[in-house]
Write an enzyme that holds these catalytic residues in place. Structure first.
Site, mmCIF file in Angstrom:
data_model
loop_
_atom_site.group_PDB
_atom_site.id
_atom_site.type_symbol
_atom_site.label_atom_id
_atom_site.label_comp_id
_atom_site.label_asym_id
_atom_site.label_seq_id
_atom_site.Cartn_x
_atom_site.Cartn_y
_atom_site.Cartn_z
ATOM 1 N N ASP A 33 16.444 4.995 -5.050
ATOM 2 C CA ASP A 33 16.757 4.962 -3.416
ATOM 3 C C ASP A 33 17.595 3.971 -3.263
ATOM 4 O O ASP A 33 18.208 3.781 -2.659
ATOM 5 C CB ASP A 33 15.483 4.805 -3.138
ATOM 6 N N ALA A 34 18.090 2.972 -3.945
ATOM 7 C CA ALA A 34 18.780 1.653 -3.793
ATOM 8 C C ALA A 34 19.709 2.640 -3.686
ATOM 9 O O ALA A 34 21.025 1.650 -3.079
ATOM 10 C CB ALA A 34 18.753 0.820 -4.615
ATOM 11 N N GLU A 35 20.766 3.134 -4.951
ATOM 12 C CA GLU A 35 21.907 3.657 -4.732
ATOM 13 C C GLU A 35 21.760 4.812 -3.450
ATOM 14 O O GLU A 35 23.294 4.542 -2.887
ATOM 15 C CB GLU A 35 22.014 4.770 -6.525
ATOM 16 N N TYR A 36 21.190 5.019 -3.368
ATOM 17 C CA TYR A 36 20.993 6.507 -2.389
ATOM 18 C C TYR A 36 21.076 5.503 -1.035
ATOM 19 O O TYR A 36 22.330 5.638 -0.155
ATOM 20 C CB TYR A 36 19.442 6.940 -2.030
ATOM 21 N N ASP A 37 20.645 4.815 -0.591
ATOM 22 C CA ASP A 37 20.922 3.609 0.525
ATOM 23 C C ASP A 37 21.936 3.029 0.016
ATOM 24 O O ASP A 37 23.270 2.833 1.837
ATOM 25 C CB ASP A 37 19.880 2.111 0.416
ATOM 26 N N LEU A 83 13.423 5.645 9.737
ATOM 27 C CA LEU A 83 13.614 4.056 10.432
ATOM 28 C C LEU A 83 15.196 3.219 9.216
ATOM 29 O O LEU A 83 15.564 3.768 8.805
ATOM 30 C CB LEU A 83 13.066 3.472 9.801
ATOM 31 N N ASP A 124 5.083 2.980 -0.143
ATOM 32 C CA ASP A 124 5.964 4.578 -0.798
ATOM 33 C C ASP A 124 5.643 5.047 -1.196
ATOM 34 O O ASP A 124 4.565 5.784 -1.886
ATOM 35 C CB ASP A 124 7.351 3.622 -2.712
ATOM 36 N N ARG A 143 7.089 15.661 6.596
ATOM 37 C CA ARG A 143 7.857 15.309 7.551
ATOM 38 C C ARG A 143 9.361 16.524 7.781
ATOM 39 O O ARG A 143 9.688 17.351 8.784
ATOM 40 C CB ARG A 143 8.908 14.237 7.471
ATOM 41 N N GLU A 180 1.513 8.150 6.416
ATOM 42 C CA GLU A 180 1.987 8.333 5.189
ATOM 43 C C GLU A 180 1.496 8.124 3.920
ATOM 44 O O GLU A 180 -0.301 8.047 4.130
ATOM 45 C CB GLU A 180 2.671 6.962 4.335
ATOM 46 N N TYR A 232 -0.108 5.488 10.859
ATOM 47 C CA TYR A 232 0.610 4.045 11.265
ATOM 48 C C TYR A 232 1.154 4.298 12.672
ATOM 49 O O TYR A 232 1.714 3.574 12.820
ATOM 50 C CB TYR A 232 1.570 3.891 9.523
ATOM 51 N N CYS A 440 6.228 -6.851 -45.528
ATOM 52 C CA CYS A 440 6.638 -6.996 -44.773
ATOM 53 C C CYS A 440 7.081 -7.864 -43.567
ATOM 54 O O CYS A 440 6.090 -8.871 -42.980
ATOM 55 C CB CYS A 440 7.149 -5.646 -43.893
HETATM 56 S S1 IVH Z 1 7.012 4.404 11.478
HETATM 57 C C1 IVH Z 1 9.080 6.037 14.064
HETATM 58 N N1 IVH Z 1 4.994 2.846 9.441
HETATM 59 O O1 IVH Z 1 9.128 5.068 5.432
HETATM 60 C C2 IVH Z 1 8.785 5.034 13.881
HETATM 61 N N2 IVH Z 1 6.705 4.407 8.614
HETATM 62 O O2 IVH Z 1 11.893 5.552 6.770
HETATM 63 C C3 IVH Z 1 8.080 6.532 12.137
HETATM 64 N N3 IVH Z 1 6.691 4.374 6.545
HETATM 65 O O3 IVH Z 1 9.026 8.403 7.260
HETATM 66 C C4 IVH Z 1 7.873 5.059 10.958
HETATM 67 N N4 IVH Z 1 5.446 3.314 5.750
HETATM 68 O O4 IVH Z 1 7.526 7.669 5.317
HETATM 69 C C5 IVH Z 1 6.368 3.423 9.287
HETATM 70 N N5 IVH Z 1 3.656 1.496 8.227
HETATM 71 C C6 IVH Z 1 4.726 2.547 8.487
HETATM 72 C C7 IVH Z 1 5.564 3.144 6.977
HETATM 73 C C8 IVH Z 1 6.265 4.095 7.553
HETATM 74 C C9 IVH Z 1 5.980 3.556 5.387
HETATM 75 C C10 IVH Z 1 7.804 5.607 6.002
HETATM 76 C C11 IVH Z 1 7.595 6.664 6.025
HETATM 77 C C12 IVH Z 1 8.669 6.706 7.235
HETATM 78 C C13 IVH Z 1 10.079 6.214 6.192
HETATM 79 C C14 IVH Z 1 10.912 5.743 7.228
#
Ligand code: IVH
Length: 684
Positions: A33-37, A83, A124, A143, A180, A232, A440
């Site tokens: 993921d870090a490389e992707y980011d 996000l 995650d 999603r 999640e 969430y 040994c």
């Molecule tokens: S809020 C519009 N809250 O992170 C806001 N996301 O890169 C939508 N995630 O797609 C996300 N924990 O899969 C939110 N407490 C949390 C979260 C969370 C994990 C994931 C989620 C989202 C991704 C955003």
């Protein structure tokens, strides 16, 4: 420049598209993921500097990828967004500045007070949406690309944490919640272990496992996976008045309607408090039962959220502050084989140093040759290394696209890398093992420690450090050498004064009178614990009989099955081992030998003959060993684990898994006083 020439921007976009496909469609990420980011960050930077280069198909313009074929598609009533990320405190403060600036502009007056933020762990897993009509779950969806996802209603129904019917009262006619789905770490480890045991491909990390488990076309498979849902946020709601006006309160309302929300969630005032929360959770990260890859901060008031609005991929009112990555890419330089204290030969990956999970990693265990084959690992490969919490770094994947061909394969060593003796791999076992247990170099310290331990020869005054020193100085090459030590050899060693040396020498002297059972146990023959050593001594009466026993006569001993019998045969077939056993006898070790028939008839006359006990927990009036001894004196067999063959479990205070197992197997359980009165009666 020719038309086909690729610009750096094209290359980044192309790579991101490929990775999106592996991640979202195949649930099998090709890079960490870090490389992707980092790649995404590069793209965003270039596009921010040159807005005219942003194309509609740029990976920056989308959230996920197309839904998997095989599921019905669901169009989200409101898009499911992503996000923006913050990678350090400065990024986060910058986010807060932007929020305040925008609010200032939109309200036309300065926002003076600190913003109230809801702070939540960033779980995650994978994002899902659940729609309830009149309190009943009607649709569950992934999603997907943010606008359309896959219908996974059937699968979502199998999760215990998904309410099929809302509880409480006051819910709106239509309620869409978002959350999640994740797999707790313990469930992930257990699942991977069972896949490994079946020789199947294991999952790289809990996120990718949760995704794979959720997107099963057969919901029975999903049902067996330990998945959880944590809510969430909300999506489409028919009556907004049914909900509070603040995010934090909304989540508690969802909790009252039957959803699980995260227990670490807090509401704080101001961005500095957000940073403190981040630090607090970062230090707690490894203690959590699930994986998180950062913290999400959300402006709490819905009214403010509304005036902040959205940009292409993400809301302006929320940000994810990421933790250091737990997976990174590096290169495998070579593989060394190490011999452990029990003779297991373990391959160790030597890696180009890489910062992952908060430390610099340059070695990782590869477990055994099966693991190397399973990973299809070759020398020079680019690999993904994972270090989650305190867990030992692991090579989890080879990045095949980066392999330089031809790549050199990794072969197991033909002999023990420590003593050059034979190594073997037993049937049904993954490990290669050096069989020279007593001789040994790598195993000798362990062998000596076991030999001198209380339940073996009970030689006081030799700690691990001292054993190591004796071995390193060449004064002890095997256990029999202990009896050649004299005052001169000992005095002057670390923590070995005159007094300790003479105490040790008399302990050695005293140990020479022992019993056959203790002697057998102290040799450290694999699988031969105290109880088996005792059975062997009772059955054969003397060492010579055991040394010359064949498979058939060994199998006649109670509790000795083919595996144990094989270990014993192997042990006494090795000339080096035999030499050590003989040296011990020459050093003066002695025990009473007896006629097995006589012992057996004596045993049969004892009151607890044929009864098997297990003792567990803390006893009040005596130690477990004392009780064990009393039981054995009355002819009982005392084993270390509970099985169907156990007659009684004696359970003291804080008895744990053994008590549970006994209850499950319906084994009789005695408390301490019941056990003692049973002994008293037998002695009567
Ligand atoms: S809020 C519009 N809250 O992170 C806001 N996301 O890169 C939508 N995630 O797609 C996300 N924990 O899969 C939110 N407490 C949390 C979260 C969370 C994990 C994931 C989620 C989202 C991704 C955003």
């Amino acid at each position: 420049m020719s038309n086909s020439a690729k610009t750096p921007l094209d290359v980044i976009k192309q790579q991101l598209r490929q990775h999106n496909h592996s991640y979202y469609i195949l649930d099998d990420p090709s890079i960490p993921d870090a490389e992707y980011d980092r790649l995404m960050q590069q793209l965003l930077t270039i596009e921010a500097e040159h807005p005219q280069w942003v194309t509609a198909d740029s990976p920056s313009q989308r959230v996920g990828d197309k839904p998997l074929a095989g599921f019905q598609q669901v169009t989200h009533a409101l898009p499911m967004l992503s996000l923006d990320n913050a990678f350090n405190g400065e990024d986060l403060r910058e986010f807060d500045r932007r929020v305040r600036e925008r609010l200032n502009k939109s309200s036309g007056r300065p926002v003076e007070e600190d913003i109230i933020y809801a702070c939540e762990p960033k779980l995650d897993g994978i994002a899902v949406s659940l729609t309830y009509k009149n309190g009943l779950l009607v649709t569950g969806a992934t999603r997907g690309d943010g606008s359309r996802g896959e219908d996974i209603t059937q699968n979502m129904r199998t999760l215990d944490s998904v309410p099929l019917r809302l509880i409480g009262k006051g819910w709106p006619e239509t309620l869409e919640i978002r959350g999640e789905v994740y797999m707790p770490s313990a469930g992930f480890e257990a699942l991977n272990k069972s896949l490994l045991d079946k020789g199947l491909k294991t999952y790289v990390n809990p996120r990718n496992t949760a995704a794979g488990s959720l997107r099963q076309l057969d919901s029975k498979v999903t049902a067996q996976r330990p998945l959880e849902l944590c809510a969430y946020s909300i999506g489409l709601v028919s009556d907004k008045n049914a909900l509070p006006t603040k995010h934090f309160d909304i989540l508690h309302q969802l909790q009252a309607w039957g959803f699980k929300i995260n227990a670490e969630m807090r509401r704080v005032q101001g961005i500095e408090a957000c940073l403190n929360y981040y630090q607090a959770l970062a230090s707690k990260r490894t203690l959590l039962a699930y994986e998180i890859d950062g913290i999400v901060f959300k402006v709490d008031q819905l009214e403010l959220q509304k005036s902040l609005g959205f940009v292409a991929r993400a809301p302006r009112w929320a940000i994810a502050h990421k933790f250091p990555a737990q997976e990174e890419m590096t290169q495998l330089l070579k593989v060394d084989f190490q011999v452990g204290r029990t003779g297991v030969v373990t391959p160790v990956a030597r890696l180009k140093p890489v910062f992952v999970g908060g430390v610099t990693v340059s070695n990782a265990t590869l477990h055994n040759m099966d693991e190397i084959r399973r990973l299809d690992l070759h020398l020079g490969d680019t690999v993904i290394v994972r270090r989650a919490g305190d867990v030992i770094p692991k090579v989890v994947k080879v990045v095949l696209e980066r392999r330089q061909v031809p790549a050199e394969i990794i072969n197991p060593p033909a002999t023990c890398p420590m003593c050059d003796g034979p190594v073997e791999r037993e049937e049904g076992e993954a490990a290669l093992r050096c069989v020279n247990g007593l001789t040994c170099g790598a195993q000798i310290v362990q062998a000596i420690k076991h030999f001198v331990s209380r339940k073996a020869m009970d030689i006081d005054g030799l700690g691990e450090k001292q054993v190591q020193t004796l071995v390193e100085m060449g004064k002890v090459k095997h256990v029999a050498d202990l009896y050649t030590l004299d005052h001169l050899a000992l005095v002057g060693m670390d923590r070995m004064g005159e007094k300790s040396a003479s105490n040790l020498l008399s302990a050695l002297q005293k140990s020479k009178s022992t019993s056959l059972a203790k002697f057998l146990f102290s040799l450290g023959i694999r699988e031969v614990g105290e109880a088996t050593a005792r059975s062997l001594a009772i059955h054969f009466g003397g060492l010579a009989n055991i040394k010359s026993a064949d498979m058939e006569s060994l199998l006649a001993v109670e509790d000795v099955g083919p595996i144990v019998a094989n270990r014993i045969l192997h042990f006494f077939a090795d000339n080096d081992t035999l030499a050590v056993v003989e040296a011990l006898q020459s050093a003066g070790l002695q025990w009473l030998e007896f006629d097995p028939a006589e012992v057996q008839s004596k045993q049969q006359s004892l009151p607890f003959n044929a009864l098997t006990f297990v003792v567990t927990g803390t006893l009040a009036s005596l130690s477990r060993d004392e009780l064990k001894f009393q039981l054995q004196e009355l002819g009982a067999k005392v084993m270390s684990s509970v099985s169907k063959k156990t007659d009684y479990l004696v359970a003291g205070e804080k008895a744990g898994s053994k008590l549970e197992k006994a209850q499950a197997l319906q084994v009789a359980v005695l408390d301490e006083s019941q056990a003692l009165s049973m002994i008293a009666k037998a002695l009567d």
